[in-house]
Design a protein around this motif. Structure first.
Motif, PDB file in Angstrom:
ATOM      1  N   HIS A 282       0.842  -1.201   0.000  1.00  0.00           N
ATOM      2  CA  HIS A 282       0.000   0.000   0.000  1.00  0.00           C
ATOM      3  C   HIS A 282       0.884   1.261   0.000  1.00  0.00           C
ATOM      4  O   HIS A 282       0.656   2.182  -0.788  1.00  0.00           O
ATOM      5  N   GLU A 283       1.890   1.259   0.867  1.00  0.00           N
ATOM      6  CA  GLU A 283       2.798   2.420   0.917  1.00  0.00           C
ATOM      7  C   GLU A 283       3.538   2.593  -0.410  1.00  0.00           C
ATOM      8  O   GLU A 283       3.745   3.715  -0.875  1.00  0.00           O
ATOM      9  N   HIS A 286       1.473   4.459  -2.839  1.00  0.00           N
ATOM     10  CA  HIS A 286       1.564   5.919  -2.711  1.00  0.00           C
ATOM     11  C   HIS A 286       2.769   6.437  -3.491  1.00  0.00           C
ATOM     12  O   HIS A 286       2.718   7.475  -4.129  1.00  0.00           O
ATOM     13  N   GLU A 360      -5.662   7.228  -1.071  1.00  0.00           N
ATOM     14  CA  GLU A 360      -5.705   5.985  -0.295  1.00  0.00           C
ATOM     15  C   GLU A 360      -6.315   4.855  -1.119  1.00  0.00           C
ATOM     16  O   GLU A 360      -5.816   3.729  -1.107  1.00  0.00           O
TER      17      GLU A 360
HETATM   18 ZN   LIG Z   1      -2.113   5.238   2.707  1.00  0.00          ZN
END
Ligand SMILES: [Zn+2]
Length: 417
Positions: A282-283, A286, A360
């Motif tokens: 997930h990071e 980003h 997100e």
């Molecule tokens: Zn996030």
């Protein structure tokens, strides 16, 4: 009451914006409290069997406690703001320093003493937040001694970094003519980029210890993920977040080849290796979507807008008078502007939140493509539970403030993926 006699149209505009902000914040807080309490009795269906009722109720109580405390902080914030402006405190600080010193040193003294006043008033609130609220819900790991050490370090750092920056800004404002705000903006952007570069290696270690990740199987798993995603980093680190709080997290710092991945020890202690992998994916999402760079560009653009506005206001007597200040100079303009700009900028909050939630979702989608969506769901449920994040936020409150989508929505999207 001499200050009040200077009220003008701008005073009315400002007080109207302030009232609107206060009313909105109180209304949103009330909605959140009512909504969370109304859903306190049962775990939402999507989380049934994953989160127990006591954990759900703890999250509700924690959310309500923090929201109620937020209302008290709001009152204090408004009292400080009005005290500094219409109450004459800023004028009084000016009257004192102007007889003691002059030029850039006068500016520095006035700015630091204003910061000291609001910092001191804020202190009991921080103490209450950490040692009463966080303590009550079992999140506080900080000793009073550590709190004081942090405070001393933060103040020292603020002076060491802040003083030269303030002096440089005041100097540019005084020397660069009518378009000084462009020079200040360039300097400000450069300074922020510099901080981003030096933060991981110079600043963060003042507050925490960083050890290389030595869990061999986990490290192999993470390195495989990084390889799959084509991501180069200068290291994987574990941070002793547990010395302050039991809240867990993972983040990236630095740029280019100095990029580091940092895991809180609290996160590693709680998640399975596959779940850590999903959180990291997930990071990485980003990063791959350039969210950090987009955010920096947006903030730089906003600060250019604000500085251009300040460039106009600095020459306008009505700006000072309208805020109850009789003296007029660049330092006062800078301070007044930093006090009142957030009141007007508050209306941008929902836009910033919307952008953040969109990021997100994008990062979640990336994680679902490069790791397991199921593992991310499991990790999120654990993190929601551990952090006592409410599963049932008020939808309007959430739309306005939340940087992350509500748990149910986020998990629903991941399960569709
Ligand atoms: Zn996030």
């Amino acid at each position: 009451m001499t200050y009040i006699s200077s009220l003008n149209t701008f005073s009315i505009v400002f007080l109207a914006a302030l009232s609107l902000m206060v009313a909105l914040r109180l209304w949103l807080a009330q909605r959140q409290i009512s909504h969370v309490l109304a859903h306190r009795t049962a775990v939402p269906p999507r989380f049934a069997g994953r989160i127990e009722l006591p954990a759900h109720q703890k999250a509700a109580d924690y959310t309500v406690a923090r929201t109620r405390f937020g209302r008290i902080s709001l009152v204090v914030e408004i009292v400080v703001l009005l005290g500094l402006t219409f109450g004459g405190a800023l004028q009084a600080l000016h009257d004192f320093w102007v007889t003691q010193t002059e030029g850039l040193i006068y500016g520095l003294a006035l700015i630091f003493s204003t910061m000291a006043v609001s910092g001191l008033i804020d202190l009991p609130l921080s103490l209450y937040r950490q040692f009463v609220i966080e303590e009550k819900f079992g999140f506080n790991r900080m000793t009073f001694k550590l709190f004081l050490t942090d405070l001393v370090k933060q103040t020292a750092l603020g002076i060491v970094i802040g003083a030269p920056v303030i002096l440089a800004v005041l100097w540019l404002m005084a020397q660069m003519g009518a378009l000084w705000w462009i020079d200040v903006w360039l300097f400000w952007c450069g300074f922020n980029l510099l901080i981003l570069f030096i933060y991981p290696t110079w600043i963060a270690p003042i507050f925490n210890k960083f050890a290389p990740l030595d869990d061999v199987p986990l490290k192999a798993r993470i390195e495989a993920l990084l390889q799959r995603c084509g991501f180069a980093t200068s290291g994987l680190f574990v941070m002793d977040g547990s010395k302050r709080s039991s809240h867990g997290n993972a983040y990236f710092t630095g740029f280019g080849k100095t990029k580091r991945i940092v895991f809180f020890d609290t996160l590693l202690g709680r998640l399975q290796p596959t779940e850590v992998e999903a959180v990291l994916a997930h990071e990485l999402g980003h990063f791959k979507h350039r969210h950090v760079i987009k955010r920096i560009v947006l903030l730089f653009a906003l600060s250019l807008g604000f500085l251009a506005a300040l460039g106009q206001l600095i020459e306008a007597p009505w700006f000072f008078k309208g805020l109850g200040v009789i003296a007029q100079n660049t330092t006062l303009a800078l301070i007044l502007f930093s006090l009142v700009a957030p009141v007007f900028a508050f209306m941008l909050t929902p836009l910033m939140s919307l952008l953040s939630r969109r990021h997100e979702f994008e990062a979640d989608r990336y994680a679902a493509e490069h790791a397991s969506a199921d593992d991310l769901v499991h990790a999120l449920v654990k993190l929601y539970e551990d952090n006592a994040s409410t599963l049932t936020p008020d939808p309007v409150h959430s739309l306005f403030y939340d940087s992350h989508p509500p748990a149910a929505l986020r998990i629903a999207r991941l399960q569709e993926a």
